[in-house]
Design an enzyme around this catalytic site. Structure first.
Site, mmCIF file in Angstrom:
data_model
loop_
_atom_site.group_PDB
_atom_site.id
_atom_site.type_symbol
_atom_site.label_atom_id
_atom_site.label_comp_id
_atom_site.label_asym_id
_atom_site.label_seq_id
_atom_site.Cartn_x
_atom_site.Cartn_y
_atom_site.Cartn_z
ATOM 1 N N LYS A 121 31.886 -23.221 18.651
ATOM 2 C CA LYS A 121 31.716 -22.433 19.883
ATOM 3 C C LYS A 121 33.036 -22.261 20.641
ATOM 4 O O LYS A 121 33.377 -21.151 21.065
ATOM 5 C CB LYS A 121 30.686 -23.108 20.799
ATOM 6 C CG LYS A 121 29.275 -23.132 20.267
ATOM 7 C CD LYS A 121 28.310 -23.713 21.283
ATOM 8 C CE LYS A 121 28.489 -25.195 21.498
ATOM 9 N NZ LYS A 121 28.111 -26.006 20.323
ATOM 10 N N THR A 122 33.746 -23.362 20.828
ATOM 11 C CA THR A 122 34.978 -23.295 21.615
ATOM 12 C C THR A 122 36.000 -22.383 20.950
ATOM 13 O O THR A 122 36.634 -21.549 21.613
ATOM 14 C CB THR A 122 35.565 -24.703 21.800
ATOM 15 O OG1 THR A 122 34.645 -25.491 22.565
ATOM 16 C CG2 THR A 122 36.895 -24.657 22.530
ATOM 17 N N GLU A 165 30.820 -20.046 26.375
ATOM 18 C CA GLU A 165 30.112 -20.920 25.450
ATOM 19 C C GLU A 165 28.673 -21.091 25.927
ATOM 20 O O GLU A 165 28.411 -21.159 27.131
ATOM 21 C CB GLU A 165 30.780 -22.291 25.389
ATOM 22 C CG GLU A 165 32.048 -22.330 24.586
ATOM 23 C CD GLU A 165 32.483 -23.741 24.282
ATOM 24 O OE1 GLU A 165 31.611 -24.597 24.027
ATOM 25 O OE2 GLU A 165 33.696 -23.988 24.306
#
Length: 462
Positions: A121-122, A165
């Site tokens: 995600k990051t 996110e």
């Protein structure tokens, strides 16, 4: 233009303001004109960056830190009920807002891209934020890690796109209403909140159901958990799949390693498109393809977005080079789930050639170690040698019988060279005794193992 300040958040107080998710929201609110205050257990570079924006940051938690006129108190799921500031908020009848609700309020009125998945995600959020900024789109973004400096995990931009996110760990991603949602992969994790894959799939289905009418889901065509989720959907949401699978809408034709970069070729709308990803490893290349597909779904031309993705050169703790000393490179990895560990080690193996890879691994959470310790051990077998620290507890209390020995035993059974280290202060000396010129050292885990990188470099230098 991006929306303004959410109602009732003009004087927020954040408990745990130094955390990656919390600090980002605090930063955006400060940039929108709010009078922001908060507290954290210890001082940090992130806290200093917030203070530079005019944010009041207290060190330690105390009832006196909460101003009587605070408009709300923002918390994450990690904040316990006995926190003195939370108790003071109840006495003063100040509303308590979960971090996810605050972020949802910030995205209201924008064109949100929400990036979800068990891993990546990051990185994917960062790729989109950097590429859109490179194109002059001036996005707002909230990322779970710093790009290139403390406090660079979030920004209030003048453009209409908001990239964020979407955290599944506590189901907080159910609060968002994205125009485009990305699901990178679906695996069982966060065992304190999910008892089975069935619960995980139900949670992700709820997230998909939050996509606004006319919106788009971008989802992996390769990952089995994501494919199963796609099979469960009712077809009411436009879905774009990506990956190497023959049935992918955006098909990855090749990922060619070029040192610490990759050349990626995809088939998009029936035509090949080649671009560069400035970080190593197939999984990062696939993250870039997901970012490309999401941007295109939002109307950004692929021919512009693809080359702009090369502007992303990494985010802190995601295979971040900390430095080199005595011919040894020290790299920091946030990987803490077996899939992430395997992906990062395979990426480094592909980039390193014949160099030895030494790992300093710190398990994260007792519950995760209990459920996935064996798989973590198997992942460490990809390294030439590993030091394994005690479990970083984060928000959890110890679980009887759950220690790093679960990982060490599994690693040794898989043929790995693994040594237990119970005192982190011994790590720099141990690494210095192992490392030779040309070796790569990875500090790996989601806890404070990241702090060991500079200390290892200092020891190697001496």
């Amino acid at each position: 233009m991006a929306p303004g300040l959410p109602t009732a958040m003009d004087r927020p107080h954040f408990i745990g303001i130094g955390g990656a998710g919390m600090s980002g929201i605090a930063k955006i609110l400060a940039q929108r004109g709010a009078r922001v205050a908060g507290s954290d257990a210890k001082d940090s570079a992130t806290a200093q960056a917030l203070r530079a924006l005019g944010v009041t940051v207290h060190v330690g938690h105390a009832a006196a830190h909460l101003a009587d006129d605070a408009s709300c108190v923002v918390v994450s799921s990690a904040i316990r009920e006995d926190n003195p500031e939370l108790r003071r908020a109840a006495e003063l009848d100040i509303p308590v807002v979960h971090r996810s609700d605050a972020l949802a309020a910030l995205m209201d009125g924008a064109r949100p891209i929400a990036v979800a998945g068990t891993h990546g995600k990051t990185t994917t959020t960062s790729m989109l934020a950097v590429a859109l900024t490179e194109l002059g789109r001036e996005p707002s973004y909230a990322i779970g890690g710093d790009l290139d400096a403390p406090g660079s995990n979030a920004l209030h931009g003048a453009g209409e796109i908001f990239v964020a996110e979407a955290d599944e760990s506590d189901r907080s991603f159910h609060k968002y209403a994205p125009e485009v949602a990305i699901i990178l992969n679906v695996e069982l994790d966060h065992h304190a909140n999910y008892a089975s894959m069935e619960e995980i799939h139900e949670s992700f289905q709820t997230f998909v159901g939050r996509i606004v009418p006319g919106g788009t889901l971008v989802i992996s065509a390769d990952h089995e958990g994501a494919r199963e989720l796609t099979r469960r959907l009712d077809g009411s949401v436009r879905t774009v799949t990506y990956g190497e699978s023959a049935d992918a809408d955006v098909r990855v034709l090749s990922v060619v390693p070029q040192g610490l970069k990759s050349e990626v070729t995809v088939e998009l709308d029936g035509a090949p498109l080649t671009f560069t990803v400035s970080v190593p490893g197939k999984h990062y290349a696939h993250n870039a393809v997901a970012a490309l597909a999401a941007g295109v779904a939002l109307g950004v031309p692929a021919a512009e977005l693809a080359p702009a993705l090369a502007a992303y050169t990494g985010v802190k703790r995601r295979l971040q080079l900390k430095g080199e000393a005595a011919g040894v490179q020290v790299i920091d990895s946030y990987a803490h789930h077996p899939t992430e560990m395997t992906a990062d080690l395979e990426a480094m193996r592909a980039a390193a050639g014949d160099a030895r890879i030494l790992v300093v691994f710190q398990p994260h959470l007792f519950s995760r170690t209990r459920e996935l310790g064996k798989e973590m051990g198997h992942a460490l077998a990809l390294a030439d040698a590993s030091l394994v620290l005690d479990i970083y507890p984060a928000r959890e209390d110890p679980i009887p019988g759950v220690t790093s020995e679960l990982i060490i035993e599994a690693a040794r059974a898989a043929g790995a060279d693994v040594t237990a280290v119970h005192d982190a202060a011994e790590v720099p000396g141990a690494v210095a005794g192992m490392a030779k010129p040309g070796d790569l050292v990875l500090t790996m885990g989601a806890g404070d193992v990241t702090d060991l990188g500079p200390r290892i470099l200092d020891r190697l230098s001496n």
